[in-house]
Scaffold this motif. Sequence first.
Motif, PDB file in Angstrom:
ATOM      1  N   ASP A 158     -34.562   9.042   3.924  1.00 26.96           N
ATOM      2  CA  ASP A 158     -34.732  10.628   5.082  1.00 26.96           C
ATOM      3  C   ASP A 158     -33.105  11.802   4.336  1.00 26.96           C
ATOM      4  N   ASN A 159     -32.666  10.805   4.210  1.00 27.04           N
ATOM      5  CA  ASN A 159     -30.834  11.606   4.161  1.00 27.04           C
ATOM      6  C   ASN A 159     -30.673  11.952   2.136  1.00 27.04           C
ATOM      7  N   GLU A 160     -31.381  10.798   1.572  1.00 26.24           N
ATOM      8  CA  GLU A 160     -32.120  11.686   0.160  1.00 26.24           C
ATOM      9  C   GLU A 160     -33.280  13.028   0.232  1.00 26.24           C
TER      10      GLU A 160
END
Length: 110
Positions: free
Chosen positions: A25-27
Amino acid sequence: MTQKRLEKGSVWEKADTNGDNIITDNEIALRERMIRIENQDKKEDQQRIMVWFSAISVTAFIVVLMLPIVPLDRLALLSSIASTRVISNSGILVAFIAAKALKKNGENKQ
């Protein structure tokens, strides 16, 4: 945190920053942020081009009107068009400068 596996040739391959073929999700959030930044940069570039074109075109128009190739009787007819063009192009320039100043003030307050 949810992980997503990438297919071969996926458009999200650029988002896989660590190269493990798993996108977090961060990427995804980082990639979306980069896309927004790139789009904003392109938009600002287009605005700058528009303002420069506006400034150069109105200057060229005035210079052409001042040349001796334009007869005086025609100059009298073109004066109302010239004043409207100068005012409208000045409005574009003022709007651009004001928007930049407001945006800068908003960024300073945050």
